[in-house]
Design an enzyme around this catalytic site. Structure first.
Site, PDB file in Angstrom:
ATOM      1  CG  ASN A 164      -1.705   1.205   1.457  1.00 34.13           C
ATOM      2  OD1 ASN A 164      -1.788   2.057   0.576  1.00 34.13           O
ATOM      3  ND2 ASN A 164      -2.320   1.321   2.625  1.00 34.13           N
ATOM      4  CE  LYS A 203      -0.166   3.191   4.904  1.00 27.43           C
ATOM      5  NZ  LYS A 203      -0.033   3.306   6.344  1.00 27.43           N
ATOM      6  CG  HIS A 222      -5.731   1.725   5.453  1.00 32.72           C
ATOM      7  ND1 HIS A 222      -5.323   2.678   6.356  1.00 32.72           N
ATOM      8  CD2 HIS A 222      -4.687   0.880   5.294  1.00 32.72           C
ATOM      9  CE1 HIS A 222      -4.078   2.410   6.725  1.00 32.72           C
ATOM     10  NE2 HIS A 222      -3.665   1.333   6.088  1.00 32.72           N
ATOM     11  CD  GLU A 277      -2.888   5.410   6.953  1.00 30.75           C
ATOM     12  OE1 GLU A 277      -2.887   5.467   5.705  1.00 30.75           O
ATOM     13  OE2 GLU A 277      -1.940   4.940   7.614  1.00 30.75           O
ATOM     14  CD  GLU A 302      -3.351  -2.739   7.487  1.00 30.06           C
ATOM     15  OE1 GLU A 302      -2.223  -2.911   7.050  1.00 30.06           O
ATOM     16  OE2 GLU A 302      -4.030  -1.731   7.228  1.00 30.06           O
ATOM     17  N   GLY A 320       2.535   2.155  10.831  1.00 25.80           N
ATOM     18  CA  GLY A 320       3.423   3.310  10.729  1.00 25.80           C
ATOM     19  C   GLY A 320       4.372   3.465  11.904  1.00 25.80           C
ATOM     20  CB  SER A 351       5.172  -2.240  12.117  1.00 24.32           C
ATOM     21  OG  SER A 351       4.881  -0.887  12.419  1.00 24.32           O
TER      22      SER A 351
HETATM   23  P1  PGA Z   1       2.996   0.159   7.646  1.00 21.42           P
HETATM   24  O1  PGA Z   1       1.520   0.395   7.104  1.00 21.42           O
HETATM   25  O2  PGA Z   1       3.507  -1.124   7.013  1.00 21.42           O
HETATM   26  O3  PGA Z   1       3.772   1.348   7.192  1.00 21.42           O
HETATM   27  O4  PGA Z   1       2.911   0.045   9.128  1.00 21.42           O
HETATM   28  C1  PGA Z   1       0.650  -0.682   6.927  1.00 21.42           C
HETATM   29  C2  PGA Z   1      -0.664  -0.204   6.382  1.00 21.42           C
HETATM   30  O5  PGA Z   1      -1.136   0.866   6.784  1.00 21.42           O
HETATM   31  O6  PGA Z   1      -1.284  -0.884   5.537  1.00 21.42           O
END
Ligand code: PGA
Length: 253
Positions: free
Chosen positions: A11, A13, A98, A100, A167, A173, A212
């Site tokens: 992803n 983003k 997601h 976010e 997740e 993040g 992560s």
């Molecule tokens: P990250 O994000 O691997 O940077 O922790 C995962 C995600 O939000 O899908």
């Protein structure tokens, strides 16, 4: 037990420019034949999906969107991108719900379900994201939150028509992840919840872990029973890191 083909999704983003699409060529070259055993998906920002699909021609990599409209039909909806439009330019998958989006755009379980259903109608496989916040974990509410999200955001059809990504919001993040046994527990809870909804078909639904995941921890996460792959954020932006994650999957060898 159903044998589910692993899925490892990147992803991007809101990162990436045209020039970053060169990473896709490097990725394909680095992972080589592993791509036949693992579904490898890259989800760049919407404007890069068409050129990414072009970059992937002749390779077995897959491209997907990060979000789609809940509306299946074309409509006067400024700024929205429909699942059919994503499919039209070569997407095969789309991430929906997601955290976010849930947190910053107030997306509800019901909206996420509508998006997942619109995706399926357009011939895409939605990856439905679920996961608890730090406060919810601290309050011992992981099972309650995750099973509610799965029940209410999964599309009406089961089986392989969609995938789920577990997740934990607090793991995204950052640098910390749940322990392997905590990951295993939530994955079996998700599978159980899907089984209540879809019966035996639930065996075909892939459940990914996200939050992560990087080259250092992917290998051990992939050994956890019930983990069918990963949804990777930061570490998917650089081909060398993403390739190392993919090559760390037991199915890659
Ligand atoms: P990250 O994000 O691997 O940077 O922790 C995962 C995600 O939000 O899908």
């Amino acid at each position: 037990m159903a044998s589910r083909k692993p899925l490892i999704a990147g992803n991007w983003k809101m990162f990436g420019r045209n020039t970053d699409l060169a990473e896709i060529g490097v990725l394909a070259e680095t992972i080589g034949p592993a791509v036949d055993k693992i579904d490898v998906l890259v989800c760049p920002p919407a404007v890069l999906i068409a050129p990414a699909a072009w970059q992937m021609r002749g390779k077995s990599l897959l491209v997907g969107g990060q979000d789609c409209s809940p509306s299946a039909a074309d409509a006067a909806k400024t700024g929205e991108v429909s699942a059919a439009m994503l499919a039209d330019v070569g997407a095969k998958y789309v991430i929906v719900g997601h955290s976010e989006r849930r947190q910053n755009h107030q997306e509800t379980d019901d909206l996420v379900r509508q998006k997942a259903e619109a995706a399926i109608l357009a011939g895409l496989v939605p990856i439905v994201c679920v996961g608890e916040t730090h406060a919810e974990r601290a309050a011992g509410r992981v099972a309650e939150i995750v099973s509610r999200q799965v029940k209410a955001s999964a599309p009406g059809q089961g089986g392989g028509t969609f995938a789920v990504a577990y997740e934990p919001v607090w793991a995204i993040g950052g640098n910390s992840t749940p322990t392997l046994s905590e990951i295993g527990d939530v994955h079996s809870l998700v599978r159980e919840t899907l089984t209540q909804q879809f019966g035996g078909q639930a065996n075909e639904t892939r459940i990914l872990y996200g939050g992560s995941v990087g080259p250092k921890n992917a290998g051990e996460i992939f050994t956890v029973e019930g983990v069918d792959g990963a949804l990777v954020g930061r570490a998917s932006l650089k081909a060398s890191d993403f390739a190392a994650i993919i090559l760390g999957h037991p199915a890659a060898v």
